[in-house]
Design a protein around this motif. Structure first.
Motif, PDB file in Angstrom:
ATOM      1  N   TYR A  81       0.894  -0.959  -0.057  1.00 19.49           N
ATOM      2  CA  TYR A  81       0.051   0.000   0.038  1.00 19.49           C
ATOM      3  C   TYR A  81       1.032   1.346  -0.017  1.00 19.49           C
ATOM      4  CZ  TYR A  81      -4.223  -2.747   1.095  1.00 19.49           C
ATOM      5  OH  TYR A  81      -5.034  -3.828   0.901  1.00 19.49           O
ATOM      6  N   ARG A 105      -3.759   3.889  -1.997  1.00 16.90           N
ATOM      7  CA  ARG A 105      -4.880   4.189  -1.276  1.00 16.90           C
ATOM      8  C   ARG A 105      -4.440   5.660  -0.437  1.00 16.90           C
ATOM      9  NH1 ARG A 105      -7.448   0.789  -2.628  1.00 16.90           N
ATOM     10  NH2 ARG A 105      -7.899  -1.167  -1.740  1.00 16.90           N
ATOM     11  N   ASN A 131      -5.376   6.966   2.405  1.00 15.96           N
ATOM     12  CA  ASN A 131      -5.223   7.003   3.982  1.00 15.96           C
ATOM     13  C   ASN A 131      -4.158   5.921   4.187  1.00 15.96           C
ATOM     14  OD1 ASN A 131      -6.814   4.709   3.071  1.00 15.96           O
ATOM     15  ND2 ASN A 131      -7.768   4.867   4.790  1.00 15.96           N
ATOM     16  N   PHE A 133      -2.067   6.503   7.344  1.00 11.94           N
ATOM     17  CA  PHE A 133      -2.691   6.332   8.401  1.00 11.94           C
ATOM     18  C   PHE A 133      -3.191   4.797   9.107  1.00 11.94           C
ATOM     19  CE2 PHE A 133      -2.615  10.645   9.094  1.00 11.94           C
ATOM     20  CZ  PHE A 133      -2.901  11.253   7.678  1.00 11.94           C
ATOM     21  N   MET A 134      -3.038   4.078   7.522  1.00 13.19           N
ATOM     22  CA  MET A 134      -3.359   2.607   7.624  1.00 13.19           C
ATOM     23  C   MET A 134      -2.163   1.802   8.350  1.00 13.19           C
ATOM     24  SD  MET A 134      -5.255   1.788   4.326  1.00 13.19           S
ATOM     25  CE  MET A 134      -5.476  -0.001   4.309  1.00 13.19           C
TER      26      MET A 134
END
Lengths: 465, 259
Positions: free
Chosen positions: B25, B60, B62, B65-66
């Motif tokens: 990610y 992504r 976010n 923050f993931m």
């Protein structure tokens, strides 16, 4: 002026207006015996004594009715009503009524002077509590300025400092002079919450503006709210579905709520009904979140023979996202627990991933209760009256909807796999504010993934299914 | 996690083979990702390709923050989530894939030292140029970082990130540096790398290691990212063996995608 840590509770005297006593009117003894009740009187003057910073024009509305009284009983009744109206403004600690015959040059023989002797609340009141919760402690400081500018405006500040989280809120409330039920309030807040059933931590920082007014028998509220939401995982073992929801989003929404409440009390009502409809539209005034959210609450109560009450309630809600983006977990509905479907763990029903409950986009829940006095009526007339036994039947469902299938498919989805439970328990009423329940529950229709709490379950709260 | 729990988890991880659906990610490629994040992500992608482990790259909004540590990139393999190159190397080693097995202890220590150099010099310089240089911050970093969010959240998050990075720069002593000094540091770092590389294909002769992946990630990103000034890219370009090193790795491992 200093801050006085007053033992007064945060809610002022406007909460729970109980039956109270009225000051006996002082009337000069007439030398002749007259039947005072049937005597026509004219109210010549109505004074309010003891005003400090309160502006008089605010109060003329509340006391205007007293002038219209034309016999003594009427004067007493209208004065009592005016006293209630003055108290509900929330700016006076005490209001006493004094009815006397008119004096002075232009005094009529049947003239009366009514005087309201008021004691204003202090300019600033404070409260300090400590709270102990799940592995955390916090200190809550409340500051309240009633009647800031003299027209019943109220400024409230609450600050909670804990070992884990800090939250605060500032609120300004202004009623319309003469129409206290029409009011506007502005709020600013930062609130953090931890939701172990979803392994989710949420921090909301927001501002809101709210307008409330009565219309016929209903109470309407219009509100704009802007919230910056920050979601994160609670602990390293959160499921990936929750990790996927982490991050920041901005919600700017307009909402409308309508409430019709004819119950005699909001906790353990004996008669009357409640209808509450709420809708929220997010995304058209900015922000990232775009959805339409509808939810409703219906409750009907009827007293039956032998002092027992039958109560039926129905809740439901729907969340419709606009565009392609999926809904955010902070907007979805949750179901289950001692305050909704008893017999299931707190918010532990419906779609889940690895034990973390994700909430759903549509739900319904219904409850049927029979409240009876305690068997053999111990402590009747006193302490025993605060307790009731109740038999209940709860049912409901929570699921996600896959749009594009049409309303028939959605209704069918909500009708499948209904969870329900039944049981009995004891309910304790805490003043007019809250209720405690201790129930024995038998959950049924449990779907895989739901977490149940069969057997004894304890619940405390304000809003119960 | 406690040491015992970590050991237990890595034992579990070691038991399972590398799945087909492993994902990596990172922030959105076109609009959001910044130089430093792209360099780190490319380093991890290069490393996994060198190990022959398939991974799908998902973008992504976010992802920062993931990530469990707050840093990009992170990989989701089976039930595990691991972020940053160092832990990812450990994770793949537990599954039996390693690029540095053939090295002896001296070489391994040298490899670690050079990786530290890249992290302390190149990565820090990238962060400095992105967030502490006002022109770059205003024209590139803040707009890109805040592009997925609506106003006023976009402004709040962008400034919050900038303050955070500037505080970190002050803490490590880079707060007082000027842009020219930072460029000089980058040149020195490249010179050290160039000298170590010499005429060899990879840093440790025939086989690539995680150091090669890391250096490739940073240098390739610097060469192909448009900034307000091209001086950073020019400094790297002055070392021809580093240029051919990047080209070689790109052709060997990335030829199927136009990165």
């Amino acid at each position: 002026c200093g801050l006085s840590l007053d033992p007064l509770p945060m809610q002022g005297p406007e909460l729970g207006i109980q039956a109270d006593d009225i000051e006996a009117p002082e009337v000069e003894q007439e030398p002749k015996q007259e039947v005072l009740e049937n005597k026509n009187v004219v109210v010549q003057r109505v004074h309010i004594d003891g005003l400090g910073r309160t502006k008089e024009d605010l109060l003329t509305y509340e006391i205007a009715e007293v002038f219209r009284a034309n016999n003594l009983i009427d004067v007493m009744r209208k004065s009592h009503e005016a006293r209630q109206k003055l108290l509900r403004l929330g700016i006076f600690r005490k209001v006493e009524v004094n009815i006397d015959t008119s004096r002075g040059e232009d005094a009529l023989p049947n003239g009366l002077d009514v005087t309201f002797e008021v004691t204003e609340l202090r300019r600033m009141t404070g409260s300090y509590n400590t709270m102990v919760g799940n592995n955390e402690g916090s200190m809550v400081l409340g500051l309240r300025l009633p009647n800031v500018f003299g027209r019943a405006e109220k400024l409230t500040f609450q600050f909670s400092y804990g070992t884990k989280e800090t939250s605060y809120g500032l609120s300004f409330f202004k009623p319309q002079p003469g129409h206290f039920e029409r009011n506007v309030s502005f709020n600013m807040y930062k609130v953090t919450g931890q939701f172990p059933w979803s392994s989710l931590r949420e921090t909301d920082r927001g501002v809101s503006a709210e307008l409330s007014f009565p219309m016929w028998k209903t109470n309407q509220t219009l509100k704009w709210e802007g919230v910056w939401r920050e979601l994160g995982c609670l602990g390293q073992n959160a499921s990936f579905a929750i990790r996927n929801e982490s991050g920041h989003s901005l919600k700017s929404s307009l909402s409308h709520a309508m409430v019709v409440d004819t119950r005699n009390s909001s906790i353990l009502p004996r008669k009357g009904g409640l209808l509450k409809i709420h809708q929220e539209l997010a995304g058209y005034t900015g922000g990232d979140a775009r959805f339409l959210k509808e939810d409703f609450e219906i409750q009907l109560n009827k007293t039956l023979y032998w002092d027992s009450v039958l109560s039926a309630s129905l809740w439901g809600g729907l969340l419709l996202p606009f565009g392609d983006a999926p809904t955010c977990i902070a907007d979805r509905f949750y179901l289950g627990g001692p305050t909704s479907i008893r017999g299931f763990s707190m918010y532990s029903m419906g779609p889940q991933s690895d034990g973390d409950y994700l909430g759903g986009e549509a739900y319904w829940a219904g409850g049927l209760h029979l409240y009876t006095p305690l068997p053999f009526r111990p402590g009747r007339g006193g302490f025993g009256d605060l307790f009731r036994t109740h038999f209940f039947l709860n049912a409901g469902n929570l699921c996600n909807l896959h749009y594009g299938e049409g309303p028939q498919a959605h209704l069918k989805k909500l009708a499948e796999c209904i969870r329900w439970s039944y049981g009995l328990g004891i309910v304790l009423r805490l003043g007019n504010i809250a209720r405690l329940e201790l129930n024995y529950c038998i959950p049924m229709g449990v779907q895989s993934g739901d977490r149940i709490c069969d057997g004894i379950q304890f619940g405390a709260g304000i809003r119960f299914l | 996690m406690s040491l015992a729990a970590e050991a237990f988890v890595s034992q579990l991880a070691a038991a399972e083979p590398w799945p087909e659906n492993a994902t990596l990610y990172q922030p959105l490629k076109e609009d959001q990702i910044l130089l430093s994040d792209h360099a780190s992500s490319l380093a991890v992608q290069a490393y996994l390709r060198m190990c022959g482990l398939p991974v799908q790259v998902l973008c992504r909004v976010n992802s920062e923050f993931m990530s469990p540590s707050g840093k990009i990139p992170f990989i989701h393999v089976g039930n595990q989530v691991v972020s940053e190159l160092g832990p990812i190397v450990q994770f793949t080693k537990a599954k039996g894939h390693s690029l540095s097995d053939g090295l002896d202890d001296v070489q391994r220590a040298e490899m670690k030292a050079y990786m530290e150099l890249v992290n302390n010099m190149l990565l820090t310089a990238e962060l400095y140029i992105q967030w502490c240089d006002d022109a770059t911050a205003a024209e590139i970093s803040r707009p890109r970082y805040s592009s997925p969010y609506s106003w006023p959240l976009s402004k709040i998050l962008a400034y919050q990130k900038q303050w955070e990075v500037r505080r970190k720069m002050n803490a490590i002593g880079w707060g007082g540096k000027t842009l020219q000094q930072v460029y000089e540091d980058v040149s020195q770092c490249c010179q050290a790398l160039s000298q170590r590389l010499g005429m060899q294909p990879y840093f440790f002769n025939k086989q690539p290691t995680e150091l090669d992946a890391l250096v490739f990630g940073h240098l390739f990103t610097i060469l192909t990212t448009r900034l307000t000034s091209s001086e950073l890219a020019e400094r790297v370009k002055s070392y021809s063996n580093l240029l051919s090193f990047c080209r070689r790795i790109e052709q060997t491992y990335f030829e199927d995608k136009s990165s």
